[in-house]
Design a protein around this motif. Structure first.
Motif, PDB file in Angstrom:
ATOM      1  N   LEU A 265       1.076  -1.591   0.029  1.00  0.00           N
ATOM      2  CA  LEU A 265       0.423   0.292  -0.096  1.00  0.00           C
ATOM      3  C   LEU A 265       1.122   1.237   0.363  1.00  0.00           C
ATOM      4  CD1 LEU A 265      -3.439  -1.589   2.454  1.00  0.00           C
ATOM      5  CD2 LEU A 265      -3.162  -0.765   0.176  1.00  0.00           C
ATOM      6  N   ILE A 266       2.049   1.041   0.797  1.00  0.00           N
ATOM      7  CA  ILE A 266       2.834   2.867   0.682  1.00  0.00           C
ATOM      8  C   ILE A 266       3.470   2.689  -0.558  1.00  0.00           C
ATOM      9  CG2 ILE A 266       5.622   3.112   1.960  1.00  0.00           C
ATOM     10  CD1 ILE A 266       4.400   1.705   4.296  1.00  0.00           C
ATOM     11  N   ARG A 267       3.767   1.392  -1.014  1.00  0.00           N
ATOM     12  CA  ARG A 267       4.935   1.782  -2.679  1.00  0.00           C
ATOM     13  C   ARG A 267       3.900   1.951  -3.298  1.00  0.00           C
ATOM     14  NH1 ARG A 267       8.615  -1.737  -3.215  1.00  0.00           N
ATOM     15  NH2 ARG A 267       8.337  -2.711  -4.864  1.00  0.00           N
ATOM     16  N   ALA A 268       2.503   1.950  -3.584  1.00  0.00           N
ATOM     17  CA  ALA A 268       0.837   1.899  -4.078  1.00  0.00           C
ATOM     18  C   ALA A 268       0.346   3.141  -4.136  1.00  0.00           C
ATOM     19  CB  ALA A 268      -0.200   0.667  -4.075  1.00  0.00           C
ATOM     20  N   THR A 269       1.381   3.905  -2.927  1.00  0.00           N
ATOM     21  CA  THR A 269       0.613   5.651  -3.375  1.00  0.00           C
ATOM     22  C   THR A 269       2.036   6.388  -3.987  1.00  0.00           C
ATOM     23  OG1 THR A 269      -1.032   5.078  -1.280  1.00  0.00           O
ATOM     24  CG2 THR A 269       0.089   7.026  -0.837  1.00  0.00           C
ATOM     25  N   TYR A 270       3.208   5.979  -2.845  1.00  0.00           N
ATOM     26  CA  TYR A 270       4.625   7.059  -2.880  1.00  0.00           C
ATOM     27  C   TYR A 270       4.973   6.487  -4.494  1.00  0.00           C
ATOM     28  CZ  TYR A 270       3.482   9.208   1.865  1.00  0.00           C
ATOM     29  OH  TYR A 270       2.948   9.336   2.416  1.00  0.00           O
ATOM     30  N   GLY A 271       5.230   5.618  -4.546  1.00  0.00           N
ATOM     31  CA  GLY A 271       5.884   5.033  -5.998  1.00  0.00           C
ATOM     32  C   GLY A 271       5.723   5.646  -7.447  1.00  0.00           C
ATOM     33  N   PRO A 272       3.763   5.808  -7.546  1.00  0.00           N
ATOM     34  CA  PRO A 272       3.451   6.279  -8.679  1.00  0.00           C
ATOM     35  C   PRO A 272       4.024   7.932  -8.353  1.00  0.00           C
ATOM     36  CG  PRO A 272       1.680   4.677  -8.029  1.00  0.00           C
ATOM     37  CD  PRO A 272       3.158   4.885  -7.308  1.00  0.00           C
ATOM     38  N   PHE A 274       6.298   9.705  -6.337  1.00  0.00           N
ATOM     39  CA  PHE A 274       7.147  10.481  -7.287  1.00  0.00           C
ATOM     40  C   PHE A 274       7.877   9.923  -8.368  1.00  0.00           C
ATOM     41  CE2 PHE A 274       7.748  10.032  -2.101  1.00  0.00           C
ATOM     42  CZ  PHE A 274       7.706  11.181  -2.394  1.00  0.00           C
ATOM     43  N   LEU A 275       7.759   8.587  -8.858  1.00  0.00           N
ATOM     44  CA  LEU A 275       8.004   7.993 -10.263  1.00  0.00           C
ATOM     45  C   LEU A 275       7.291   8.738 -11.215  1.00  0.00           C
ATOM     46  CD1 LEU A 275       8.508   4.246  -9.677  1.00  0.00           C
ATOM     47  CD2 LEU A 275      10.558   5.748  -9.954  1.00  0.00           C
ATOM     48  N   ALA A 276       5.673   8.964 -11.172  1.00  0.00           N
ATOM     49  CA  ALA A 276       5.005   9.539 -12.548  1.00  0.00           C
ATOM     50  C   ALA A 276       4.458  11.208 -12.135  1.00  0.00           C
ATOM     51  CB  ALA A 276       4.410   8.258 -13.524  1.00  0.00           C
ATOM     52  N   GLY A 277       4.386  11.661 -10.952  1.00  0.00           N
ATOM     53  CA  GLY A 277       3.338  12.495 -10.772  1.00  0.00           C
ATOM     54  C   GLY A 277       2.036  12.220 -10.896  1.00  0.00           C
ATOM     55  N   GLU A 278       1.632  11.460 -10.391  1.00  0.00           N
ATOM     56  CA  GLU A 278      -0.004  11.284  -9.653  1.00  0.00           C
ATOM     57  C   GLU A 278       0.224   9.868  -8.938  1.00  0.00           C
ATOM     58  OE1 GLU A 278      -1.201   9.343 -13.692  1.00  0.00           O
ATOM     59  OE2 GLU A 278      -0.235   7.426 -13.111  1.00  0.00           O
ATOM     60  N   LEU A 427      12.641   3.739   3.148  1.00  0.00           N
ATOM     61  CA  LEU A 427      13.662   4.132   2.406  1.00  0.00           C
ATOM     62  C   LEU A 427      14.087   2.734   0.735  1.00  0.00           C
ATOM     63  CD1 LEU A 427      16.542   3.259   5.228  1.00  0.00           C
ATOM     64  CD2 LEU A 427      16.457   5.303   3.373  1.00  0.00           C
ATOM     65  N   GLU A 428      13.307   1.764   0.800  1.00  0.00           N
ATOM     66  CA  GLU A 428      13.070   1.273  -0.470  1.00  0.00           C
ATOM     67  C   GLU A 428      12.163   2.416  -1.935  1.00  0.00           C
ATOM     68  OE1 GLU A 428      10.710  -2.332   0.259  1.00  0.00           O
ATOM     69  OE2 GLU A 428      11.946  -3.373   1.087  1.00  0.00           O
ATOM     70  N   VAL A 429      11.357   3.272  -1.391  1.00  0.00           N
ATOM     71  CA  VAL A 429      10.693   3.841  -1.616  1.00  0.00           C
ATOM     72  C   VAL A 429      11.798   5.344  -2.279  1.00  0.00           C
ATOM     73  CG1 VAL A 429       9.585   6.540  -2.138  1.00  0.00           C
ATOM     74  CG2 VAL A 429       8.413   4.099  -0.920  1.00  0.00           C
ATOM     75  N   ALA A 430      12.769   5.734  -1.216  1.00  0.00           N
ATOM     76  CA  ALA A 430      13.737   5.873  -1.848  1.00  0.00           C
ATOM     77  C   ALA A 430      14.877   5.784  -2.916  1.00  0.00           C
ATOM     78  CB  ALA A 430      14.773   6.995  -0.478  1.00  0.00           C
ATOM     79  N   GLU A 431      14.919   4.936  -3.156  1.00  0.00           N
ATOM     80  CA  GLU A 431      15.944   3.696  -3.652  1.00  0.00           C
ATOM     81  C   GLU A 431      14.901   3.816  -5.613  1.00  0.00           C
ATOM     82  OE1 GLU A 431      17.333  -0.090  -2.162  1.00  0.00           O
ATOM     83  OE2 GLU A 431      18.388   0.840  -0.949  1.00  0.00           O
ATOM     84  N   LEU A 432      14.176   4.016  -4.895  1.00  0.00           N
ATOM     85  CA  LEU A 432      13.226   4.033  -6.239  1.00  0.00           C
ATOM     86  C   LEU A 432      13.561   5.329  -7.229  1.00  0.00           C
ATOM     87  CD1 LEU A 432       9.617   2.918  -5.596  1.00  0.00           C
ATOM     88  CD2 LEU A 432      11.072   1.922  -7.118  1.00  0.00           C
TER      89      LEU A 432
END
Length: 442
Positions: A265-272, A274-278, A427-432
């Motif tokens: 859930l954390i990755r599904a929120t912050y990943g897109p 930070f990576l794609a602006g949505e 930190l995994e999100v930061a590594e993205l």
């Protein structure tokens, strides 16, 4: 659509809907006031009893639209409601009263040019889910693929417009009475985003884009859009197996499974973001599917919010500095995000720094236990203690949907109640963003 020929459709008319909400407000409001007084005296653990919750589900489920979305938001707050009451309100997430098979057939025929039985090899008239703008049916395509078909309620566009007119009138009245409480820009942002959800062609496009945004995150899955069977009021997607988050969490999952899903859930929120602006800005538990293969499926893409590069870039730098445990220019970065303040700089910085300190606990402390997380409560108390000053600190309008997404994430994580190394997850999100960055975060 001036009147209903079918009583399973949302009630129409601005004043009809206002009258229903007014009656519900009197019924529920009196109980909230009574229980608030008991709470202050040390009793009544809940603000809302089961009877009032049933009334909310009945009325808001019938009204659907923006009114029902409000109920979905209320159902996610663990600090205001007991588990029993939340379970009642959770029915608003995907178990609203369904429209009749005849109405479903009419919409499908108007949109796809054929009734469901001809447009699909199989079509179940028993809905898989019935929510605020439409209901979902299990079907099979002519080529044998199982799909989920979302059919929009007839008249829901008018219902949404009427609800938003009623709320807009209240916002305008409050804004005229106090310059400090002018919420016009925020309401306009929220209104525009909600109305855009009515266009299923747009949602299909957003779903395809969001699939690209999570492509690097192999533990997340966005279903395929079936373009041949999708129009403005019918959206057909690949059918995902599994349980929605709200159904999965009551199956007594193991601590390891809870941590896995919380991480996703954390990755599904912050990943897109930070990576794609949505960001997925409608994060209620009915919109996530825990799949048998261990992936987290994402559902309902009408409220995907795309942000300005400035907003994303400043938030990205703030996040990375927080993960590195660096001293940051809180006020400078907040202004880059788009905040404006009418306070002395020192006061504004103090208020915002405390928000970041409270919200950032899982990014600093390890292990962190979301079952006992008090972030939402502490933020609410911080705002309440400093309300007059917070009225002079104004976020940009686009932050409304960001706060909706991240606030919903916090409530979902509390619902799951996982414990573990969540600093490592962030930190995994930061590594993205910074491939090869040291895992220490130092």
């Amino acid at each position: 659509m001036g009147s209903n020929s079918d009583d399973t459709l949302p009630p129409q008319g601005r004043f009809t809907r206002m009258r229903k909400l007014a009656g519900l407000s009197m019924q529920v409001g009196s109980e909230v006031l009574k229980n608030s007084a008991k709470r202050l005296a040390g009793g009544a653990p809940e603000l809302l009893g089961k009877g009032a919750a049933e009334a909310l589900v009945s009325t808001l489920g019938e009204m659907k639209g923006a009114a029902m979305k409000l109920g979905q938001a209320i159902s996610m707050d663990p600090d205001l409601l007991t588990p029993e009451v939340r379970q009642v309100l959770a029915r608003l997430q995907n178990q609203a009263p369904a429209m009749s098979p005849a109405q479903v057939s009419r919409v499908v025929r108007e949109e796809l040019g054929a009734p469901p039985e001809k447009a699909f090899r199989e079509f179940s008239h028993e809905p898989l889910a019935a929510a605020s703008l439409g209901q979902v049916h299990r079907a099979v395509l002519p080529d044998g693929r199982p799909v989920a078909v979302k059919v929009q309620y007839p008249g829901i566009a008018d219902s949404m417009a009427h609800d938003l007119q009623n709320v807009g009138m209240l916002v305008k009245t409050v804004s005229k009475a106090s310059k400090l409480m002018d919420g016009s820009a925020y309401f306009q942002e929220f209104r525009d985003e909600l109305l855009l959800e009515l266009d299923y062609r747009r949602e299909a496009s957003l779903a395809q884009g969001f699939k690209q945004s999570v492509a690097k995150l192999s533990d997340l899955y966005v279903p395929e859009v079936i373009s041949s069977h999708s129009t403005g009021r019918v959206l057909t997607l690949e059918l995902l197996p599994g349980l929605t988050l709200k159904d999965w969490v009551v199956t007594s999952p193991s601590p390891e499974a809870r941590f896995r899903v919380a991480r996703q859930l954390i990755r599904a929120t912050y990943g897109p973001f930070f990576l794609a602006g949505e960001i997925h800005a409608d994060p209620h538990p009915g919109n996530f599917m825990v799949m048998p293969d261990g992936r987290l499926g994402l559902l309902d893409f009408g409220s995907i919010k795309r942000f300005t590069p400035r907003f994303v870039d400043a938030n990205q730098r703030m996040f990375l500095q927080a993960m590195r445990l660096e001293t940051m220019d809180v006020l400078g970065l907040s202004r880059e995000v788009g905040f404006t303040t009418e306070l002395p700089d020192a006061e504004a910085e103090e208020l915002i720094r405390e928000i970041l300190h409270i919200a950032g606990r899982p990014m600093r402390v390890t292990p962190y236990d979301y079952a006992t997380c008090e972030i939402t409560r502490d933020l609410r108390n911080h705002f309440a203690r400093n309300a007059p000053r917070f009225l002079k600190v104004k976020p940009p309008a686009e932050a409304v949907m960001f706060f909706r997404a991240t606030g919903g994430l916090a409530q979902n994580l509390r619902l799951i109640g996982a414990s573990g190394d969540f600093r490592g997850v962030y930190l995994e999100v930061a590594e993205l963003l910074e491939p090869g960055a040291p895992r220490s975060g130092a």
